[in-house]
Design a protein around this motif. Sequence first.
Motif, PDB file in Angstrom:
ATOM      1  N   ARG A   1       7.240  77.917   4.087  1.00  0.00           N
ATOM      2  CA  ARG A   1       6.826  78.877   4.143  1.00  0.00           C
ATOM      3  C   ARG A   1       5.882  79.149   3.694  1.00  0.00           C
ATOM      4  O   ARG A   1       5.568  80.844   2.978  1.00  0.00           O
ATOM      5  N   SER A   2       4.989  77.937   3.435  1.00  0.00           N
ATOM      6  CA  SER A   2       3.397  78.443   2.932  1.00  0.00           C
ATOM      7  C   SER A   2       2.456  78.512   4.269  1.00  0.00           C
ATOM      8  O   SER A   2       1.497  79.623   4.227  1.00  0.00           O
ATOM      9  N   VAL A   3       2.903  78.155   5.288  1.00  0.00           N
ATOM     10  CA  VAL A   3       1.864  78.755   6.705  1.00  0.00           C
ATOM     11  C   VAL A   3       3.348  80.018   7.469  1.00  0.00           C
ATOM     12  O   VAL A   3       2.110  80.826   8.022  1.00  0.00           O
ATOM     13  N   GLY A   4       3.739  80.195   7.589  1.00  0.00           N
ATOM     14  CA  GLY A   4       5.029  81.051   8.140  1.00  0.00           C
ATOM     15  C   GLY A   4       4.349  80.584  10.240  1.00  0.00           C
ATOM     16  O   GLY A   4       5.523  79.596  10.567  1.00  0.00           O
ATOM     17  N   GLN A   5       5.073  82.087  10.916  1.00  0.00           N
ATOM     18  CA  GLN A   5       4.863  81.743  11.782  1.00  0.00           C
ATOM     19  C   GLN A   5       4.284  80.176  12.468  1.00  0.00           C
ATOM     20  O   GLN A   5       3.041  80.890  12.579  1.00  0.00           O
TER      21      GLN A   5
ATOM     22  N   THR B   1       5.099  82.615   1.098  1.00  0.00           N
ATOM     23  CA  THR B   1       4.409  81.413   0.097  1.00  0.00           C
ATOM     24  C   THR B   1       3.561  81.627  -0.058  1.00  0.00           C
ATOM     25  O   THR B   1       3.104  80.613   0.524  1.00  0.00           O
ATOM     26  N   TRP B   2       3.044  81.912  -1.362  1.00  0.00           N
ATOM     27  CA  TRP B   2       1.704  81.968  -1.236  1.00  0.00           C
ATOM     28  C   TRP B   2       1.445  81.195  -3.170  1.00  0.00           C
ATOM     29  O   TRP B   2       1.957  81.150  -3.870  1.00  0.00           O
ATOM     30  N   SER B   3      -0.259  80.270  -2.686  1.00  0.00           N
ATOM     31  CA  SER B   3      -0.420  79.068  -3.982  1.00  0.00           C
ATOM     32  C   SER B   3      -0.263  79.875  -4.975  1.00  0.00           C
ATOM     33  O   SER B   3      -0.769  79.240  -6.547  1.00  0.00           O
ATOM     34  N   SER B   4      -0.832  80.992  -5.027  1.00  0.00           N
ATOM     35  CA  SER B   4      -1.071  82.058  -5.780  1.00  0.00           C
ATOM     36  C   SER B   4      -0.816  83.496  -5.409  1.00  0.00           C
ATOM     37  O   SER B   4      -1.339  84.261  -4.473  1.00  0.00           O
ATOM     38  N   GLU B   5      -1.682  84.874  -6.409  1.00  0.00           N
ATOM     39  CA  GLU B   5      -1.289  85.868  -6.371  1.00  0.00           C
ATOM     40  C   GLU B   5      -2.957  86.018  -5.834  1.00  0.00           C
ATOM     41  O   GLU B   5      -2.994  87.322  -4.835  1.00  0.00           O
ATOM     42  N   GLN B   6      -3.426  85.717  -6.267  1.00  0.00           N
ATOM     43  CA  GLN B   6      -4.872  85.380  -6.135  1.00  0.00           C
ATOM     44  C   GLN B   6      -5.594  85.113  -4.796  1.00  0.00           C
ATOM     45  O   GLN B   6      -6.145  86.268  -3.730  1.00  0.00           O
ATOM     46  N   GLN B   7      -4.663  83.876  -4.123  1.00  0.00           N
ATOM     47  CA  GLN B   7      -5.025  84.026  -2.648  1.00  0.00           C
ATOM     48  C   GLN B   7      -4.357  84.655  -1.529  1.00  0.00           C
ATOM     49  O   GLN B   7      -4.774  84.946  -0.665  1.00  0.00           O
ATOM     50  N   LYS B   8      -2.871  85.172  -1.888  1.00  0.00           N
ATOM     51  CA  LYS B   8      -2.485  86.910  -1.310  1.00  0.00           C
ATOM     52  C   LYS B   8      -3.367  88.034  -1.284  1.00  0.00           C
ATOM     53  O   LYS B   8      -3.475  88.394   0.270  1.00  0.00           O
ATOM     54  N   ASP B   9      -4.120  88.159  -2.097  1.00  0.00           N
ATOM     55  CA  ASP B   9      -4.837  89.227  -2.419  1.00  0.00           C
ATOM     56  C   ASP B   9      -5.629  88.938  -1.169  1.00  0.00           C
ATOM     57  O   ASP B   9      -6.650  90.171  -0.355  1.00  0.00           O
ATOM     58  N   GLU B  10      -6.992  87.729  -1.536  1.00  0.00           N
ATOM     59  CA  GLU B  10      -7.726  87.574  -0.771  1.00  0.00           C
ATOM     60  C   GLU B  10      -7.597  87.845   0.461  1.00  0.00           C
ATOM     61  O   GLU B  10      -8.406  88.010   1.401  1.00  0.00           O
ATOM     62  N   ASN B  11      -6.482  87.126   0.881  1.00  0.00           N
ATOM     63  CA  ASN B  11      -5.860  87.451   2.564  1.00  0.00           C
ATOM     64  C   ASN B  11      -5.790  89.041   3.264  1.00  0.00           C
ATOM     65  O   ASN B  11      -6.181  88.889   4.302  1.00  0.00           O
ATOM     66  N   PHE B  12      -5.533  89.692   2.179  1.00  0.00           N
ATOM     67  CA  PHE B  12      -4.695  91.053   2.338  1.00  0.00           C
ATOM     68  C   PHE B  12      -6.358  92.235   2.195  1.00  0.00           C
ATOM     69  O   PHE B  12      -6.276  93.049   3.433  1.00  0.00           O
ATOM     70  N   GLN B  13      -6.899  92.019   1.514  1.00  0.00           N
ATOM     71  CA  GLN B  13      -8.702  92.235   1.599  1.00  0.00           C
ATOM     72  C   GLN B  13      -9.253  91.820   3.121  1.00  0.00           C
ATOM     73  O   GLN B  13      -9.796  92.258   4.052  1.00  0.00           O
ATOM     74  N   ALA B  14      -8.562  90.577   3.526  1.00  0.00           N
ATOM     75  CA  ALA B  14      -9.459  89.700   4.458  1.00  0.00           C
ATOM     76  C   ALA B  14      -8.381  90.924   6.109  1.00  0.00           C
ATOM     77  O   ALA B  14      -9.549  90.995   6.937  1.00  0.00           O
ATOM     78  N   ILE B  15      -7.570  90.413   5.486  1.00  0.00           N
ATOM     79  CA  ILE B  15      -6.888  91.892   7.186  1.00  0.00           C
ATOM     80  C   ILE B  15      -7.206  93.643   6.503  1.00  0.00           C
ATOM     81  O   ILE B  15      -7.415  93.567   8.332  1.00  0.00           O
ATOM     82  N   LYS B  16      -7.799  94.004   5.685  1.00  0.00           N
ATOM     83  CA  LYS B  16      -7.547  95.158   5.820  1.00  0.00           C
ATOM     84  C   LYS B  16      -9.535  95.326   6.656  1.00  0.00           C
ATOM     85  O   LYS B  16      -9.387  96.002   7.439  1.00  0.00           O
ATOM     86  N   ASN B  17     -10.301  94.100   6.191  1.00  0.00           N
ATOM     87  CA  ASN B  17     -11.571  94.367   6.908  1.00  0.00           C
ATOM     88  C   ASN B  17     -11.159  94.101   8.917  1.00  0.00           C
ATOM     89  O   ASN B  17     -12.212  94.343   9.336  1.00  0.00           O
ATOM     90  N   LEU B  18     -10.338  93.076   9.089  1.00  0.00           N
ATOM     91  CA  LEU B  18     -10.267  93.337  10.315  1.00  0.00           C
ATOM     92  C   LEU B  18     -10.693  94.434  11.082  1.00  0.00           C
ATOM     93  O   LEU B  18     -11.237  93.857  12.303  1.00  0.00           O
ATOM     94  N   TYR B  19      -9.879  94.615  10.532  1.00  0.00           N
ATOM     95  CA  TYR B  19      -9.691  96.691  11.397  1.00  0.00           C
ATOM     96  C   TYR B  19     -11.109  97.069  11.610  1.00  0.00           C
ATOM     97  O   TYR B  19     -11.410  97.529  12.436  1.00  0.00           O
TER      98      TYR B  19
END
Length: 411
Positions: free
Chosen positions: A56-60, A242-260
């Motif tokens: 669950r830390s990796v996903g599909q 499952t993320w190791s920290s909320e910060q890691q999740k937030d950083e990934n989310f910001q990176a996804i927004k930047n992708l667009y």
Amino acid sequence: MILRFIILCTFFLFIEFYAYQAFRALIKLRWALIAYQLISVLLLVFIVYSFTQFDRSVGQTKYTMFTMGLMLLVYVPKIVITLILFGEDIFRIGASILNYFMYNAPRKEMMPERRKFVSQIALGLAVVPFLSLIYGIFEGKYNFKVLKQTIFFPDLPHAFNGFKITQISDVHSGSFDDSEKINYAIDLINQQESDMILFTGDIVNTHAKEMHPWIDTFNRIKEYKYGKFSILGNHDYGEYVTWSSEQQKDENFQAIKNLYGQIGFKLMLNEHAYIHKGNDKIALIGVENWGVNFKKAGDLNKASANVAQDDFKIVMSHDPSHWDAEIKDHPKNFHLTLSGHTHGMQFGIEIPGYFKWSLAQYIYKQWAGLYENLGRYVYVNRGFGFHAYPGRVGIMPEITVIELKKGNSVA
């Protein structure tokens, strides 16, 4: 958890029992039946083991998609066999009861024997989903279709009569494995003579890094006179691992927004923009994901704040359940909503303009194509990519071209 495991095991044993009955009715060679049983056990063990190893830390991953594809390939045909033979057994049990009470038949003759031709029919029908699933994995998932839809609105501003919009949705870049096919799809997008392109969410499965190998490819999408706009889909929030920290999740989310932005699209986060043509304008409203059964980050009222009642309005909202639950009856009268999300379940039967069926229709009232309510419309894109099952059967990947026309009828 234990009860769920017992129910699952009972289900698989039930299916395996009936599938074996069909093969045994037609195949008399002992070694062949033993080989069938051995292969069935090995496949079941592999599938169960693979799912227990899901991280669950990796996903599909490509491996989990392979496992899902294999499971469907093995068990969908067996389910078809089970349904037919189980139906025959209901008939046999009914006949045995009738023989016992009405004809006083001897015990040996009470239950009719299983008919060989029924097993032949069952196996013959099981071949259809088996071959379809194989086709979906190797060909269907990249069998891109350009679907064109003309929608008439009596209150469309004159300057926008004939205005064309290309829509893509549900890219799921982490699932791609063929750059040649994706480049072909980009060429198809660029061949459409549209005025604007809209991307209605799910650029990745979970992680921003999934898109990195494809940024240059999607940067090949040409510029449009009236812009390139996008919104977020449910997978873009990274909430299925499952993320190791909320910060890691937030950083990934910001990176996804930047992708667009990295592929040239203006990401709209509960906001709107006016598209001007000549002396007229239309409002484009981009809502974050809002779904009845998924994340509710979208705020339609915020996104449409200061948009006038009589403005012509196009809403981008990833999940079509948002249209059914909130948009279609909203007092601001949103003219057209563009969604995606369902993928049409990536499996179904569709004859364009005549017939379409998918399991998706039992989950979503609006699941593929155009729907109308009191002169307001939602178009549900069938998706550009694929997820979970690494293929598409019947419901093909879609590039939509919508033409807006001024008038009172739909063509």
